[in-house]
Design an enzyme around this catalytic site. Structure first.
Site, PDB file in Angstrom:
ATOM      1  N   GLU A 174       1.167  -0.754  -0.060  1.00 26.40           N
ATOM      2  CA  GLU A 174      -0.298   0.082  -0.444  1.00 26.40           C
ATOM      3  C   GLU A 174       0.194   1.137  -0.246  1.00 26.40           C
ATOM      4  O   GLU A 174       0.174   2.414   0.371  1.00 26.40           O
ATOM      5  CB  GLU A 174      -1.039   0.039   0.864  1.00 26.40           C
ATOM      6  CG  GLU A 174      -1.948  -1.017   1.259  1.00 26.40           C
ATOM      7  CD  GLU A 174      -3.056  -1.535   2.434  1.00 26.40           C
ATOM      8  OE1 GLU A 174      -2.159  -1.006   3.310  1.00 26.40           O
ATOM      9  OE2 GLU A 174      -4.540  -1.690   2.596  1.00 26.40           O
ATOM     10  N   HIS A 413     -18.340 -10.898   3.216  1.00 27.58           N
ATOM     11  CA  HIS A 413     -17.182  -9.885   4.294  1.00 27.58           C
ATOM     12  C   HIS A 413     -16.702 -11.012   5.724  1.00 27.58           C
ATOM     13  O   HIS A 413     -17.460 -11.036   6.022  1.00 27.58           O
ATOM     14  CB  HIS A 413     -17.732  -8.627   4.596  1.00 27.58           C
ATOM     15  CG  HIS A 413     -15.955  -7.783   5.362  1.00 27.58           C
ATOM     16  ND1 HIS A 413     -15.778  -6.793   6.508  1.00 27.58           N
ATOM     17  CD2 HIS A 413     -14.480  -7.234   4.324  1.00 27.58           C
ATOM     18  CE1 HIS A 413     -14.883  -6.877   6.165  1.00 27.58           C
ATOM     19  NE2 HIS A 413     -14.357  -6.781   5.193  1.00 27.58           N
ATOM     20  N   HIS A 483      -8.485  -8.754   0.256  1.00 26.33           N
ATOM     21  CA  HIS A 483      -7.917  -7.303   0.641  1.00 26.33           C
ATOM     22  C   HIS A 483      -6.693  -7.656   0.915  1.00 26.33           C
ATOM     23  O   HIS A 483      -6.727  -8.702   2.336  1.00 26.33           O
ATOM     24  CB  HIS A 483      -8.591  -6.066   1.119  1.00 26.33           C
ATOM     25  CG  HIS A 483      -9.380  -5.733   0.247  1.00 26.33           C
ATOM     26  ND1 HIS A 483      -9.575  -4.659   0.112  1.00 26.33           N
ATOM     27  CD2 HIS A 483     -10.099  -6.865  -0.263  1.00 26.33           C
ATOM     28  CE1 HIS A 483     -10.725  -4.104  -1.569  1.00 26.33           C
ATOM     29  NE2 HIS A 483     -10.707  -5.715  -1.631  1.00 26.33           N
ATOM     30  N   GLU A 502      -6.671  -6.807  -3.400  1.00 29.78           N
ATOM     31  CA  GLU A 502      -6.232  -5.143  -3.568  1.00 29.78           C
ATOM     32  C   GLU A 502      -4.536  -5.612  -3.756  1.00 29.78           C
ATOM     33  O   GLU A 502      -4.706  -5.044  -4.726  1.00 29.78           O
ATOM     34  CB  GLU A 502      -6.881  -5.270  -1.825  1.00 29.78           C
ATOM     35  CG  GLU A 502      -6.586  -4.167  -1.337  1.00 29.78           C
ATOM     36  CD  GLU A 502      -7.052  -3.243  -0.514  1.00 29.78           C
ATOM     37  OE1 GLU A 502      -7.095  -2.706  -0.032  1.00 29.78           O
ATOM     38  OE2 GLU A 502      -6.730  -3.570   0.612  1.00 29.78           O
ATOM     39  N   GLU A 508      -9.669   4.117   0.105  1.00 28.82           N
ATOM     40  CA  GLU A 508      -9.942   4.390   0.957  1.00 28.82           C
ATOM     41  C   GLU A 508      -8.925   5.594   1.762  1.00 28.82           C
ATOM     42  O   GLU A 508      -9.051   6.264   2.395  1.00 28.82           O
ATOM     43  CB  GLU A 508     -10.368   2.833   1.853  1.00 28.82           C
ATOM     44  CG  GLU A 508      -8.217   2.547   1.624  1.00 28.82           C
ATOM     45  CD  GLU A 508      -8.485   1.216   1.314  1.00 28.82           C
ATOM     46  OE1 GLU A 508      -6.975   0.387   1.057  1.00 28.82           O
ATOM     47  OE2 GLU A 508      -8.718   1.373  -0.306  1.00 28.82           O
TER      48      GLU A 508
END
Length: 703
Positions: A174, A413, A483, A502, A508
């Site tokens: 990330e 989820h 993710h 992801e 986000e």
């Protein structure tokens, strides 16, 4: 197929000579040459030439082991075999229906000349779009198990390439991309980042895919394919000699990085090679190096767009947790709920209604199950989530029945909080619950430091966790969108229920990152780096770009037209309409594009682009033959021309154009958008101005 074996005798003195076997493998179009050789000490090397230019100069191959002599030298070639292969296979869903898999291969059997005479095979495949190679440890008498402390695969480059990279982080992908010369890479400066919860960067290395652009237009991207029961590979950088060297992700619990029983094969090491940027995106090298579909019929999963209870939590409008307390080891409603819980029956029904009305097939519900009060910030997260128990204000039975009535599927989820033992024990129960209610897709999360302590997200332990979770899910007809994942390496070919992931800095970050969010260039880099590995769940479609009512200091750094274009540019068989229902209902005209755009494609055409600057992609929807086009740019405005020659002959099309307005700007005026309806044919061309951080989206249908 051109494969030749040469015996070159090199004499350095009258009494000192050695024989160097040399193998040259050529791509089907004869533009890429790969040469394998052993030096006088029996050390293996390879070299790659593209269009008569050496792009990978002599680079060594081998391994270090924890408890035995390295595989470094003392080898001789005992056998070799060559083959050529050409097939066309069909993707159950993807960027295109048909994929050509055409390569030439050589398998070279090596054996040590002394000591235990251990064996190692190296297999090279050369495609028109690059090279893949892997190591094979065959069954043998003198070697039963290996503890690999390091893999020593070199990629020695011949130029100081412009490089698009993120640090070789053992826990996350990330990071924002940096753009520097290869000689200027310094991943260690990224070690302390204000937006990143867990990160471990032990050395000056980069994560893959890492993409390089040469002065003469050569484009290279380094990655790996078929990552199974092995550690993820980072690439250690030598800025002096301009080289990458494999550096496997390890563990704090062992001195070795990979433990395997023979026989086994490593992942493929991949080099995508093109002379332009668009062909990098078109390459199917990573997919082709994976084994064919092992699941058989997977028609139980349908590619879809989805909405969901997610973005509102990042904005701070609502929360994942309900406000329960742990009493005697059980989550208990003590009447202290804070009233901001997002995953309520009423709220989810609102998303179901909106999705059903707007050709959106799914609704994701995050924060539905108990345990969110202690999911992060606590050392011991084992046992926090059980994946079957909803909060008191979420009626699972009622919601799933309502969704079925409306023709919408609930997307499950599972936030594991990186507590892997809890999730592994409960997977059968959790997947069985999904099967009971007709849910065929799950978004899994692995936020936090891995439990058991000492493991990293990208080491062998977690590679097996991610892969085994998906393989088990297939038995319950469940597809996985992971993710905080391990990198994509093309396993979606072998296990098509690995639908997306992801694995990058996502949308986000725009909502809460203190560093200003993702810059306008972000996805113009991602399209030529991370997207080469596989589908991305980026969650596009934010209409309320400046979200001042929630967070005045944050925004999305694109125009509205750019957000629409992402539905075509960034590929995934599931695409989220990520914004709030009220923001879509306030903007019905741009919502039309999300309503119309496809997610499963029969053809893809990359029309133009440069890494980090801009890209234009057109995709043909499989079930309708409608075309959709997306174009995005970085912080620089630019004029582009769209050539519609990819359309069918003798047809007229209606093109609905969504483009930046005359005063559009990603920060000053991001919502300025214009709409235009045109009639076009394959002879048509269209000149369009892309604003700073802007974009273009076009829906194209036959009249």
């Amino acid at each position: 197929m051109k494969v030749r074996f040469l015996l070159i005798v090199i004499c350095v003195s009258l009494t000192s000579c050695w024989a160097e076997p040399e193998t040259v493998l050529v791509s089907p179009d004869e533009k890429i040459f790969l040469e394998f050789s052993l030096d006088k000490n029996g050390k293996p090397f390879y070299e790659v030439v593209f269009k008569q230019d050496t792009i990978i100069k002599k680079s060594s191959l081998g391994f270090d082991f924890q408890d035995s002599k390295s595989f470094s030298n003392d080898f001789m070639v005992v056998n070799s075999s060559t083959t050529t292969f050409n097939e066309t296979w069909e993707m159950p869903w993807g960027e295109q229906l048909n994929v050509e898999n055409h390569y030439n291969e050589v398998s070279i059997a090596l054996q040590e000349k002394t000591d235990l005479k251990r064996k190692l095979n190296i297999v090279f495949r050369v495609y028109n779009d690059g090279v893949g190679f892997r190591y094979e440890f065959p069954e043998q008498d003198n070697l039963k198990e290996v503890l690999i402390s390091e893999e020593n695969t070199e990629f020695n480059l011949t130029e100081d390439y412009k490089t698009f990279w993120i640090p070789g982080d053992w826990d996350i992908y990330e990071h924002l991309y940096s753009t520097t010369k290869l000689s200027k890479i310094d991943a260690t400066v990224k070690r302390n980042h204000p937006s990143l919860g867990q990160t471990y960067i032990p050395e000056n290395a980069v994560n893959t895919p890492v993409t390089l652009v040469g002065e003469n237009g050569i484009h290279l991207s380094f990655h790996e394919a078929a990552l199974v029961d092995y550690a993820g590979m980072t690439l250690k950088v030598d800025t002096e000699i301009l080289s990458f060297k494999s550096s496997l992700v390890g563990s704090k619990n062992t001195d070795y990085k990979v433990k395997r029983t023979l026989p086994f094969k490593t992942p493929w090491r991949t080099i995508q090679i093109t002379d332009n940027a668009p062909d990098l995106i078109a390459s199917k090298l990573i997919l082709n190096l994976n084994e064919p579909n092992k699941l058989g019929d997977v028609s139980w999963f349908t590619p879809m767009k989805y909405t969901g209870v997610w973005w509102e939590m990042h904005l701070g409008k609502s929360s994942w947790d309900y406000g329960m307390e742990m009493v005697d080891g059980k989550w208990t409603d003590t009447g202290k709920a804070h009233g901001k819980h997002g995953a309520t029956t009423e709220n989810v029904k609102r998303f179901i209604d909106f999705s059903a009305k707007n050709n959106i097939g799914g609704v994701l519900v995050e924060g539905w199950n108990t345990g969110w009060e202690r999911w992060i910030g606590f050392e011991d997260r084992e046992g926090v989530f059980d994946f079957v128990t909803p909060y008191p204000d979420y009626n699972l039975e009622e919601v799933t029945a309502y969704a079925k009535e409306k023709g919408v599927e609930i997307i499950m989820h599972h936030e594991t909080s990186a507590a892997t033992e809890t999730y592994e024990k409960q997977q059968d129960t959790a997947y069985a619950l999904m099967q009971k209610y007709g849910m065929h897709a799950v978004k899994s999360g692995y936020v936090g430091k891995i439990l058991p302590k000492g493991e990293f997200h990208h080491g062998q332990y977690m590679v097996n966790q991610y892969n085994n979770a998906a393989i088990k899910a297939a038995k319950y007809q469940v597809a996985v969108n992971a993710h905080e994942p391990i990198k994509a390496t093309g396993l979606r070919r072998t296990y098509p229920n690995i639908i997306s992931r992801e694995g990058l800095r996502g949308q986000e970050f725009n909502a809460w990152s203190p560093d200003g969010g993702n810059p306008p260039e972000h996805l113009s880099i991602v399209a030529f780096t991370r997207m080469l590995a596989g589908p991305i769940d980026f969650t596009p479609g934010i209409f309320n770009i400046k979200f001042n009512e929630f967070k005045k200091d944050n925004q999305v750094n694109t125009t509205l037209a750019h957000q629409l274009a992402l539905y075509v540019v960034i590929y995934s068989p599931i695409q989220m309409a990520a914004d709030l229902v009220e923001h879509y209902e306030a903007n019905p005209k741009p919502l039309e594009f999300i309503k119309d755009v496809g997610v499963d494609w029969s053809e893809t055409k990359v029309l133009n682009g440069e890494v980090g600057d801009y890209v234009t992609i057109a995709r043909k929807e499989g079930k309708t033959d409608n075309w959709f086009l997306g174009s995005i740019t970085d912080e620089n405005a630019r004029d582009i021309e769209i050539d519609f020659s990819f359309l069918d002959d003798n047809f007229t099309y209606e093109a609905k154009v969504y483009k930046d307005g005359k005063s559009a700007h990603f920060s000053k005026n991001p919502l300025d958008i214009e709409f235009e309806t045109l009639r076009i044919t394959k002879k048509s061309k269209l000149k369009v101005h892309l604003a700073e951080g802007g974009g273009l989206a076009i829906s194209i249908k036959k009249l």
